[in-house]
Structure formats: structure tokens, C-alpha cells
Design an enzyme around this catalytic site. Structure first.
Site, PDB file in Angstrom:
ATOM      1  N   SER A   1     -89.603 -35.089  26.581  1.00 57.56           N
ATOM      2  CA  SER A   1     -88.348 -35.713  26.122  1.00 57.56           C
ATOM      3  C   SER A   1     -87.211 -35.528  27.118  1.00 57.56           C
ATOM      4  O   SER A   1     -87.101 -34.499  27.783  1.00 57.56           O
ATOM      5  CB  SER A   1     -87.946 -35.091  24.788  1.00 57.56           C
ATOM      6  OG  SER A   1     -86.629 -35.423  24.467  1.00 57.56           O
TER       7      SER A   1
ATOM      8  N   GLN B   1     -89.863 -39.359  29.117  1.00 55.17           N
ATOM      9  CA  GLN B   1     -89.113 -40.285  28.249  1.00 55.17           C
ATOM     10  C   GLN B   1     -87.640 -40.269  28.631  1.00 55.17           C
ATOM     11  O   GLN B   1     -87.010 -39.212  28.692  1.00 55.17           O
ATOM     12  CB  GLN B   1     -89.293 -39.872  26.788  1.00 55.17           C
ATOM     13  CG  GLN B   1     -88.461 -40.669  25.802  1.00 55.17           C
ATOM     14  CD  GLN B   1     -87.165 -39.987  25.459  1.00 55.17           C
ATOM     15  OE1 GLN B   1     -87.134 -38.762  25.299  1.00 55.17           O
ATOM     16  NE2 GLN B   1     -86.075 -40.742  25.355  1.00 55.17           N
TER      17      GLN B   1
ATOM     18  N   TYR C   1     -83.734 -41.507  27.884  1.00 57.66           N
ATOM     19  CA  TYR C   1     -82.660 -42.148  27.131  1.00 57.66           C
ATOM     20  C   TYR C   1     -81.724 -42.720  28.176  1.00 57.66           C
ATOM     21  O   TYR C   1     -81.158 -41.971  28.978  1.00 57.66           O
ATOM     22  CB  TYR C   1     -81.903 -41.142  26.259  1.00 57.66           C
ATOM     23  CG  TYR C   1     -82.610 -40.805  24.971  1.00 57.66           C
ATOM     24  CD1 TYR C   1     -83.035 -41.800  24.105  1.00 57.66           C
ATOM     25  CD2 TYR C   1     -82.842 -39.486  24.607  1.00 57.66           C
ATOM     26  CE1 TYR C   1     -83.677 -41.491  22.916  1.00 57.66           C
ATOM     27  CE2 TYR C   1     -83.477 -39.169  23.417  1.00 57.66           C
ATOM     28  CZ  TYR C   1     -83.888 -40.176  22.581  1.00 57.66           C
ATOM     29  OH  TYR C   1     -84.527 -39.874  21.408  1.00 57.66           O
TER      30      TYR C   1
ATOM     31  N   THR D   1     -86.828 -45.156  25.786  1.00 54.83           N
ATOM     32  CA  THR D   1     -86.630 -45.278  24.339  1.00 54.83           C
ATOM     33  C   THR D   1     -85.453 -46.194  24.047  1.00 54.83           C
ATOM     34  O   THR D   1     -84.353 -45.995  24.562  1.00 54.83           O
ATOM     35  CB  THR D   1     -86.416 -43.878  23.714  1.00 54.83           C
ATOM     36  OG1 THR D   1     -87.597 -43.110  23.938  1.00 54.83           O
ATOM     37  CG2 THR D   1     -86.157 -43.973  22.221  1.00 54.83           C
TER      38      THR D   1
ATOM     39  N   LYS E   1     -90.360 -47.921  24.398  1.00 58.31           N
ATOM     40  CA  LYS E   1     -90.603 -47.274  23.095  1.00 58.31           C
ATOM     41  C   LYS E   1     -89.552 -47.739  22.084  1.00 58.31           C
ATOM     42  O   LYS E   1     -88.351 -47.688  22.380  1.00 58.31           O
ATOM     43  CB  LYS E   1     -90.532 -45.748  23.261  1.00 58.31           C
ATOM     44  CG  LYS E   1     -90.710 -44.961  21.975  1.00 58.31           C
ATOM     45  CD  LYS E   1     -90.883 -43.483  22.267  1.00 58.31           C
ATOM     46  CE  LYS E   1     -91.159 -42.640  21.037  1.00 58.31           C
ATOM     47  NZ  LYS E   1     -89.957 -42.195  20.350  1.00 58.31           N
TER      48      LYS E   1
ATOM     49  N   HIS F   1     -88.971 -44.338  15.546  1.00 59.10           N
ATOM     50  CA  HIS F   1     -88.392 -43.010  15.768  1.00 59.10           C
ATOM     51  C   HIS F   1     -88.646 -42.107  14.543  1.00 59.10           C
ATOM     52  O   HIS F   1     -87.838 -41.243  14.208  1.00 59.10           O
ATOM     53  CB  HIS F   1     -86.887 -43.133  16.035  1.00 59.10           C
ATOM     54  CG  HIS F   1     -86.374 -42.182  17.069  1.00 59.10           C
ATOM     55  ND1 HIS F   1     -86.169 -42.545  18.367  1.00 59.10           N
ATOM     56  CD2 HIS F   1     -86.011 -40.871  17.002  1.00 59.10           C
ATOM     57  CE1 HIS F   1     -85.694 -41.505  19.051  1.00 59.10           C
ATOM     58  NE2 HIS F   1     -85.599 -40.480  18.240  1.00 59.10           N
TER      59      HIS F   1
ATOM     60  N   ILE G   1     -98.088 -40.734  11.588  1.00 59.24           N
ATOM     61  CA  ILE G   1     -99.461 -40.224  11.765  1.00 59.24           C
ATOM     62  C   ILE G   1     -99.508 -38.774  11.255  1.00 59.24           C
ATOM     63  O   ILE G   1     -98.840 -37.893  11.795  1.00 59.24           O
ATOM     64  CB  ILE G   1     -99.894 -40.269  13.253  1.00 59.24           C
ATOM     65  CG1 ILE G   1     -99.953 -41.706  13.771  1.00 59.24           C
ATOM     66  CG2 ILE G   1    -101.231 -39.537  13.458  1.00 59.24           C
ATOM     67  CD1 ILE G   1    -101.121 -42.540  13.294  1.00 59.24           C
TER      68      ILE G   1
HETATM   69  C1  FMN Z   1     -87.322 -33.510  16.011  1.00 61.39           C
HETATM   70  C2  FMN Z   1     -87.557 -34.837  16.654  1.00 61.39           C
HETATM   71  C3  FMN Z   1     -87.033 -35.082  17.909  1.00 61.39           C
HETATM   72  C4  FMN Z   1     -87.274 -36.302  18.529  1.00 61.39           C
HETATM   73  N1  FMN Z   1     -86.794 -36.498  19.802  1.00 61.39           N
HETATM   74  C5  FMN Z   1     -87.090 -37.643  20.429  1.00 61.39           C
HETATM   75  C6  FMN Z   1     -86.687 -37.819  21.779  1.00 61.39           C
HETATM   76  O1  FMN Z   1     -86.086 -36.952  22.382  1.00 61.39           O
HETATM   77  N2  FMN Z   1     -87.006 -38.993  22.379  1.00 61.39           N
HETATM   78  C7  FMN Z   1     -87.691 -40.003  21.731  1.00 61.39           C
HETATM   79  O2  FMN Z   1     -87.959 -41.051  22.322  1.00 61.39           O
HETATM   80  N3  FMN Z   1     -88.093 -39.830  20.453  1.00 61.39           N
HETATM   81  C8  FMN Z   1     -87.822 -38.693  19.811  1.00 61.39           C
HETATM   82  N4  FMN Z   1     -88.270 -38.513  18.533  1.00 61.39           N
HETATM   83  C9  FMN Z   1     -89.138 -39.552  17.911  1.00 61.39           C
HETATM   84  C10 FMN Z   1     -90.609 -39.262  18.228  1.00 61.39           C
HETATM   85  O3  FMN Z   1     -90.889 -39.476  19.584  1.00 61.39           O
HETATM   86  C11 FMN Z   1     -91.557 -40.137  17.395  1.00 61.39           C
HETATM   87  O4  FMN Z   1     -91.217 -41.482  17.585  1.00 61.39           O
HETATM   88  C12 FMN Z   1     -91.498 -39.779  15.903  1.00 61.39           C
HETATM   89  O5  FMN Z   1     -91.496 -38.391  15.746  1.00 61.39           O
HETATM   90  C13 FMN Z   1     -92.693 -40.373  15.167  1.00 61.39           C
HETATM   91  O6  FMN Z   1     -92.589 -40.153  13.802  1.00 61.39           O
HETATM   92  P1  FMN Z   1     -93.436 -38.999  13.048  1.00 61.39           P
HETATM   93  O7  FMN Z   1     -93.091 -37.715  13.706  1.00 61.39           O
HETATM   94  O8  FMN Z   1     -92.927 -39.032  11.637  1.00 61.39           O
HETATM   95  O9  FMN Z   1     -94.868 -39.361  13.143  1.00 61.39           O
HETATM   96  C14 FMN Z   1     -88.026 -37.316  17.874  1.00 61.39           C
HETATM   97  C15 FMN Z   1     -88.541 -37.058  16.611  1.00 61.39           C
HETATM   98  C16 FMN Z   1     -88.329 -35.836  15.998  1.00 61.39           C
HETATM   99  C17 FMN Z   1     -88.942 -35.577  14.652  1.00 61.39           C
END
Ligand code: FMN
Length: 444
Positions: A141, A163, A165, A191, A317, A341, A375
Site C-alpha cells: 500500500s 499501489q 494513491y 487506486t 483498481k 474498496h 472474499i
Molecule cells: C484496513 C484497510 C486498509 C486499506 N487500505 C488500502 C490502501 O491503502 N490502498 C488501497 O488501494 N486499498 C486499500 N484498502 C482496500 C483493499 O485493498 C481491498 O480493496 C478491500 O479490503 C477488499 O475488501 P475486503 O477486505 O472486505 O475483502 C484497504 C482496506 C482495508 C480494510
């Protein structure tokens, strides 16, 4: 109990993972040992809730608004059922896939999760080691707790994606991508669904955003372009991000937050905590981050710049609409990632498993389609793969494993998902991921 591991990039290595995993768990049970990282998805989340601080659990588990998208992401799988087909000789099963020109041992990726220091001090380092031991690529991330170079050093043999931002500073974006390439990342994941921070009810009620405490900004504070932005800001002295914002009241919590910010700031000041406490740089870093982090003005037209910044494959993404999948192809990207997300951005949004078939159809096999959001079981992965996903990304469950048992916890969570995937593959009469398709499933 040492969980089974899988050699990276060895397609044969994941074979038999379900038998090994069941055997390890049941054997340990003879001596009265139960898995410390629960296998059941809800029990895993409940155990993490008990282990983590209220703020950490809220940040990881929480979603936008009334969290209807979070629920819908999981409920969406109920529309599909797997047809079992016996008597097909499934004794040898192959979980490998092709992704970005490389044969991968499993169809899993780890999704980028920011601020993993909230779950465990070793954060991304532990995740990278666990992912490497299982041959699963790790999407690091932009909001990680360790600089990407340190993550590489923690597991140099592992496969990593970075990834991004897309920040308001193009120089910073270019610098981050340069570092990603230099530190051996295989692709860039941009993203697209976080150009505004979602309305995260649990975090708002706790009045807690980790970035304001200098957590999850290690990629920035370790970046030379960001450091320059911070120095310039500090020279402008004491500027608040929002000039109309009320001053922070001095309470014990505010002092603790100040110390944390100063400790993190030692990366910038190059000095010890004492000097860092006196320096304006650590707070300027937080304020600079809050200023540059998001770019709501970003458009399709801007994407071309990323091609100038890197020669790595680019994956978008946050694609959930078929028309955007088509636009992504027009833009010449190397992959799309179907994601909402994890329901953290829009409440009552389209569940990703419902969006997947339309995106797959429009992509028509021209570039890989990664899938995430919801998932929780190996069977969920089978459904997504049968609907045409090239690879499936795991999110929250591995953060829970990290919170419960660090690196080993991440490994156990991913291993369990792999084991169930392997069993479902075999029980439904398939011997490889490539065999999964529309006739694997029935709609309710
Ligand atoms: C605590 C947390 C932090 C996340 N941080 C990022 C991030 O920094 N960059 C990003 O593209 N997605 C981030 N996401 C989204 C995840 O990459 C992913 O799309 C998401 O967790 C999928 O859903 P699920 O965990 O319910 O399966 C984050 C999700 C969570 C739960």
C-alpha cells in the site's frame, strides 16, 4: 504449529495444501491445541475484535455509512452455487495461474491494506514475509507503515506490486513509481476509488484517523520529493491544513499523539526523539500529507502521465462499471482490478461479485481482471474465478490474522483460504483453476 509453506513461483508447490493443512490442524487437536487463528471467517473477525484496540478494529472492519456495501459484498456470493461433479479423477490439482506473464503458484494476491501498524508492529514486513512463504504476490500500500525498500529487504524473494494513491503532486507520484520500480515491484496498481475519503462512520464516532497521528505515511516520509515539500512547508511555519480549524486542545491523548508524530518524524529529522519533538518537520509532514493525499480532480486524461513515470505494467483498481473497463482498455492499461474498496467508500454501492461478469465480458480476456471485496472463504474465490477473474485478492481476513499472530497469523489465514479453494476445486470435479467457468456455477 508451523503452517505449511509454498515455495514462491513454483506451480507445483501449492499441490496438496488442503491435505497438509487439515492434517496439521487435526493432529494438533489430538494434543488439545485448537487453531489460535480461527478458520471460520466470523470467528476470525470476532477474535481480532478482542485482540485489537477499539480504534484499530474500527479502522480495519469499518465501512462507509451504514456499511450496507460491506454486507452486500459478502451476501452477493449467495446468488451463485457450485455444481458438484463426481467421478472425474481429481487426485492431482493445480492451483497455479498466469498473471502478468509469470506462472504463479496460487490464484491469490494480497490486497493493499494501509496502516497495518494498527494491527501489529511488524505490519507490512510481517505481511511480506508471509506472502513470500506462500508464493502469493503482495500489493504494497501507498499507506504502508514501512518504506517499500524495507519491505523488499524483509522478503527479497517475494513478488510485490506497488499501489499508488495519485497525489496532488506529480513529482511525488513520479518519485514513488521510480522507487517502486527500483525496489523490484512487478506492477503499479493505481487506486481510483479514494479521491475523497469515504464517510467512515466508526472512525468518525471515535474521532480517529490514523494519518493524523503520522501512522501509515512511511512511503511519504521516506520519499525525497515529499521530504522537500515538508521542508518548504515547515519554512512557511506553523501553517494549519485548515486555517479555520480550531486549535488542538492539550490533553494527555494529544500529548501522546504528539510524541508518536515526533517519533515517526525521526525519519525526516534524522535525529533522536528529543530533537524531533522540537522540530517543526514531523507535524509539517502530517499536514503536507493531508494536503497532497487526494486528487478529486483526477480524470482519464491524467492517466497517460503514469506511462511516462514508469515502464511497469499498470493496473487500475476500483473498476466496477463495464464502460469503465472498456475505457481502461482504450487507455492501454495492463489490467483492471474490480473492487469497491471493501465497502469503505460508498454505502449501498454495487457489490463487486455482481459487477464482475459485466467487467469480464467487456475485457474479453485482453488483460487480467483481479477481483476483491468480500472474499472470506475459499469457495468465494472459486465463484469469482469461475466468473472470469484472473486472480483474487484477499483483504481484511489477513489483517485479522496479522493482529492475532503477526506473520504466522497472516500465513494461516491465507493458507486456510487456499486449502478450502483446493478442496472446493476437487469436490466440484476440477483439477485446475483454468477449468473453472460458467458451467461450474448455477444462479439461484
Ligand atoms: C484496513 C484497510 C486498509 C486499506 N487500505 C488500502 C490502501 O491503502 N490502498 C488501497 O488501494 N486499498 C486499500 N484498502 C482496500 C483493499 O485493498 C481491498 O480493496 C478491500 O479490503 C477488499 O475488501 P475486503 O477486505 O472486505 O475483502 C484497504 C482496506 C482495508 C480494510
Amino acid at each position: 504449529m508451523a503452517p505449511s509453506s509454498v515455495a514462491p513461483h513454483d506451480p507445483a508447490a501449492a499441490r496438496g495444501i488442503s491435505r497438509r493443512t487439515q492434517s496439521e490442524i487435526y493432529r494438533a487437536g489430538i494434543s488439545g491445541t485448537k487453531p489460535r487463528v480461527p478458520v471460520d471467517a466470523d470467528a476470525l473477525e470476532a477474535a481480532a475484535r478482542r485482540a485489537l484496540s477499539a480504534e484499530a478494529f474500527a479502522y480495519i472492519a469499518g465501512g462507509a455509512g451504514a456499511e450496507r456495501t460491506v454486507a452486500a459484498n459478502r451476501d452477493g456470493f449467495a446468488r451463485w452455487q457450485v455444481w458438484p461433479r463426481p467421478l472425474r479423477d481429481v487426485a492431482t490439482r493445480d492451483l497455479s495461474i498466469d498473471f502478468l506473464g509469470v506462472r504463479r503458484a496460487t490464484p491469490f494476491l494480497l490486497a493493499p491494506l494501509g496502516v497495518m501498524e494498527m494491527a501489529h508492529d511488524d505490519a507490512d514486513l510481517a505481511v511480506a514475509r508471509a506472502a513470500a512463504s506462500l508464493g502469493v504476490p503482495y500489493t504494497l500500500s501507498n499507506q504502508a507503515s514501512f518504506p517499500m525498500e524495507e519491505v523488499r529487504d524483509a522478503a527479497p524473494e517475494g513478488s510485490r506490486l506497488f499501489q499508488l494513491y495519485w497525489s496532488a503532486s506529480d513529482e511525488l507520484n513520479a518519485s514513488l513509481l521510480r522507487r517502486a520500480e527500483a525496489s523490484g515491484c512487478e506492477a503499479i496498481v493505481v487506486t481510483l476509488d479514494t479521491h475523497l475519503l469515504g464517510w467512515r462512520t466508526r472512525d468518525l464516532d471515535l474521532a480517529y484517523l490514523p494519518f493524523t497521528r503520522a501512522m501509515g505515511i512511511a512511503q511519504y516520509t521516506s520519499d525525497p520529493v515529499f521530504q522537500q515539500l515538508v521542508r518548504e512547508r515547515a519554512r512557511g511555519a506553523g501553517t494549519m491544513t485548515d486555517a479555520a480549524a480550531p486549535p488542538v486542545r492539550v490533553t494527555p491523548k494529544a500529548v501522546a499523539a504528539g510524541i508518536r508524530i515526533a517519533r515517526k518524524g525521526t525519519a525526516l529529522t534524522g535525529s533522536g526523539l528529543r530533537e524531533s519533538l522540537r522540530s517543526p518537520l514531523p507535524r509539517a509532514a502530517v499536514e503536507t500529507f493531508l494536503d497532497v493525499f487526494s486528487t478529486p480532480a483526477l480524470t482519464w486524461g491524467d492517466l497517460a502521465k503514469a506511462r511516462e513515470w514508469t515502464s511497469l505494467p499498470i493496473i487500475l483498481k476500483g473498476i466496477v462499471h463495464p464502460d469503465d473497463a472498456a475505457r481502461a482498455l482504450d487507455a492501454g492499461v495492463d489490467g483492471v482490478w474490480v473492487s469497491n474498496h471493501g465497502g469503505r467508500q460508498i454505502d449501498q454501492s454495487v457489490p463487486t461479485i455482481a459487477a464482475l461478469p459485466g467487467v469480464v465480458e467487456r475485457i474479453g480476456g485482453r488483460v487480467p481482471v483481479v477481483f476483491d471485496s468480500g472474499i472470506r472463504q475459499g469457495t468465494d474465490a472459486v465463484i469469482a474465478l469461475a466468473l472470469g477473474a484472473t486472480a483474487v485478492a484477499i483483504g481484511r481476513p489477513y489483517a485479522y490474522g496479522l493482529g492475532l499472530a503477526g506473520e504466522a497469523g497472516v500465513r494461516e489465514v491465507v493458507r486456510n483460504l487456499l486449502a478450502e479453494l483446493d478442496i472446493t476445486l476437487g469436490l466440484s470435479g476440477h483439477t485446475s483453476i483454468a477449468e473453472l467457468g460458467a458451467d461450474t456455477l448455477r444462479t439461484v
